[in-house]
Enzyme design. Structure first.
Site, PDB file in Angstrom:
ATOM      1  N   ASN A 154      12.052 -14.844   8.695  1.00 36.15           N
ATOM      2  CA  ASN A 154      10.796 -14.370   9.292  1.00 36.15           C
ATOM      3  C   ASN A 154      10.884 -14.347  10.817  1.00 36.15           C
ATOM      4  O   ASN A 154      10.128 -13.652  11.488  1.00 36.15           O
ATOM      5  CB  ASN A 154       9.625 -15.304   8.938  1.00 36.15           C
ATOM      6  CG  ASN A 154       9.331 -15.387   7.452  1.00 36.15           C
ATOM      7  OD1 ASN A 154       8.876 -16.403   6.969  1.00 36.15           O
ATOM      8  ND2 ASN A 154       9.589 -14.323   6.720  1.00 36.15           N
ATOM      9  N   CYS A 196       7.156 -10.346 -21.952  1.00 32.83           N
ATOM     10  CA  CYS A 196       6.935 -10.605 -23.372  1.00 32.83           C
ATOM     11  C   CYS A 196       7.042  -9.247 -24.056  1.00 32.83           C
ATOM     12  O   CYS A 196       7.800  -8.397 -23.606  1.00 32.83           O
ATOM     13  CB  CYS A 196       5.578 -11.267 -23.603  1.00 32.83           C
ATOM     14  SG  CYS A 196       4.191 -10.266 -23.058  1.00 32.83           S
ATOM     15  N   CYS A 207       8.244  -5.240   3.889  1.00 33.34           N
ATOM     16  CA  CYS A 207       9.273  -5.454   4.929  1.00 33.34           C
ATOM     17  C   CYS A 207      10.475  -6.226   4.404  1.00 33.34           C
ATOM     18  O   CYS A 207      11.603  -5.987   4.800  1.00 33.34           O
ATOM     19  CB  CYS A 207       8.700  -6.235   6.099  1.00 33.34           C
ATOM     20  SG  CYS A 207       7.464  -5.336   6.996  1.00 33.34           S
ATOM     21  N   CYS A 239     -10.808   5.839  -0.245  1.00 35.28           N
ATOM     22  CA  CYS A 239     -11.054   7.251   0.072  1.00 35.28           C
ATOM     23  C   CYS A 239      -9.766   7.897   0.603  1.00 35.28           C
ATOM     24  O   CYS A 239      -9.564   9.092   0.486  1.00 35.28           O
ATOM     25  CB  CYS A 239     -12.140   7.399   1.129  1.00 35.28           C
ATOM     26  SG  CYS A 239     -13.684   6.597   0.691  1.00 35.28           S
TER      27      CYS A 239
END
Lengths: 78, 352
Positions: free
Chosen positions: B64, B310, B180, B168
């Site tokens: 990170n 499953c 990312c 919308c």
């Protein structure tokens, strides 16, 4: 000729950000179908803007020369 | 002291003393303390916004650090919200930072949003974005959106003064879009997009300029081009609490494709009963039937990645809910279950 603009994963599939297309007798839906076939965009969520306004991807609006058609996906990274 | 600190922005006629007071009194919730959050938060804090909430249940990883600039080498493995709060409080001691060490979910979103005036979306999961959108509409808060794909970014403001929402712009097609971690990104790209979001937040609070409502700004950092797409409110989309609960009740459960799972270090867990067909024979696959799951929890490691399947997808969702209740962090659902996996193996003609 009209201009096509591509964004994100769509630009990667087409390998360019922009190209021209002959739009004689084409509407938005035809154009999307054509590009879908040419570049195999099935795996990508495609949204379309015509002259900078969002339109439905199955829109029957006729395309004309000098139109700008943008194909964009939603992004998710952050 | 306070006037001195902010005098360079107060001297702008668009800000002034009254604008600074608006910033001071604003309450902003930032959802996500990753790349975008780390870019947005220091500027919100520095601007004099005194009430800031941060929600994120994630832990800092070494991978990170190149883009999540609130964190440093000595904060790796710490929870993001705590490290972010410490760093931000050094920037401005008067700011009140409230942290929520959890992920946004159907059970906390509405209650949390009610405590803030404005919501900032700094997440990297599409489903969470719909959750933020719907919770913003129900609680009547504007939300500032930003997202990144490699060298490109999108920014918009939804539900601003009853304006268009994320739905919308992008219909929910239930597809996954890479983030990312999967597609790669430069720190400067998230920094840039986060900055545009922080700028919209400040404009909304001050009531200045043109807010990106009904407009999607798209920026390409490789060639420095930007474009704006206009979109209108779709009145056919009705978002209320009933819709919210119905849509997000399986929230937090992410469907992944088998191809995605196999390319990563993930353990596949078959929760069907022994003897159910087709039998899936892939490496890294273990079988723990639903009836034994709770007894077997101690044999699983909470930090590992698990992908559950499953037959139809019902038991796997139940299994994921159980695992999440027991603090398993990275548990996803394999889309299509056993039959899809079997087809995939056949089509790929892979030798496992």
């Amino acid at each position: 000729m009209a201009i096509l603009k591509y964004y994100g994963a769509i630009a990667e599939a087409t390998n360019c950000f922009e190209e021209q297309i002959s739009v004689t007798n084409l509407n938005v839906a035809d154009c999307v179908a054509l590009l879908n076939k040419k570049y195999n965009l099935n795996q990508i969520q495609v949204h379309v803007a015509l002259n900078k306004n969002l339109v439905e991807i199955d829109s029957a609006i006729k395309l004309k020369d000098s139109d700008e058609i943008a194909l964009l996906p939603p992004f998710a990274g952050g | 002291m306070i006037m001195e600190r902010f005098k360079r922005q107060i001297q702008l006629p668009q800000v002034g003393d009254s604008g600074q007071l608006k910033l001071k009194n604003a309450k902003v919730l930032v959802v996500g303390a990753g790349g975008l959050g780390c870019a947005i938060l220091p500027y919100l804090v520095a601007s004099g916004i005194e009430n800031i909430g941060i929600i994120d249940g994630d832990t800092i990883e070494e991978s990170n650090l190149h883009r999540q600039i609130l964190y440093s080498e000595d904060t790796v493995n710490l929870k993001k919200v705590f490290a972010a709060k410490t760093q931000l409080e050094r920037l401005n001691t008067t700011v009140k930072i409230k942290i929520y060490d959890e992920f946004l979910s159907v059970s906390n979103a509405l209650q949390l949003f009610k405590c803030y005036n404005l919501i900032v979306d700094a997440t990297d999961i599409l489903k969470t974005r719909y959750l933020i959108n719907d919770a913003s509409v129900i609680t009547n808060k504007p939300f500032v959106y930003g997202s990144v794909y490699r060298f490109e970014g999108q920014v918009s403001v939804f539900n601003y003064k009853n304006g268009p929402t994320y739905r919308c712009l992008f219909k929910d097609k239930n597809q996954t879009v890479t983030n990312c971690e999967d597609s790669g990104v430069l720190g400067t790209t998230v920094g840039f997009i986060g900055m545009l979001q922080a700028n919209e937040v400040i404009k909304i609070i001050l009531g200045i300029g043109e807010v990106l409502s009904g407009k999607l700004l798209m920026y390409n950092t490789l060639n420095n081009t930007q474009n704006c797409i206009n979109f209108k409110k779709k009145t056919t989309i009705k978002i209320d609490e009933h819709f919210f609960n119905l849509t997000h009740s399986n929230e937090g459960i992410i469907d992944v494709c088998i191809s995605e799972v196999l390319s990563k270090q993930t353990i596949l867990v078959d929760v069907r009963e022994f003897g159910e067909t087709p039998k899936i024979e892939l490496p890294n696959t273990i079988q723990i039937s639903m009836s034994n799951l709770e007894k077997e929890l101690n044999n699983l490691e909470k930090d590992k990645n698990y992908a559950i399947f499953c037959q139809s997808g019902k038991r796997s969702i139940k299994a994921i809910q159980i695992l999440k209740q027991h603090q398993f962090k990275n548990v996803n659902n394999i889309k299509g279950g056993a039959l899809t996996i079997q087809n995939y193996i056949k089509n790929e003609k892979c030798i496992y």
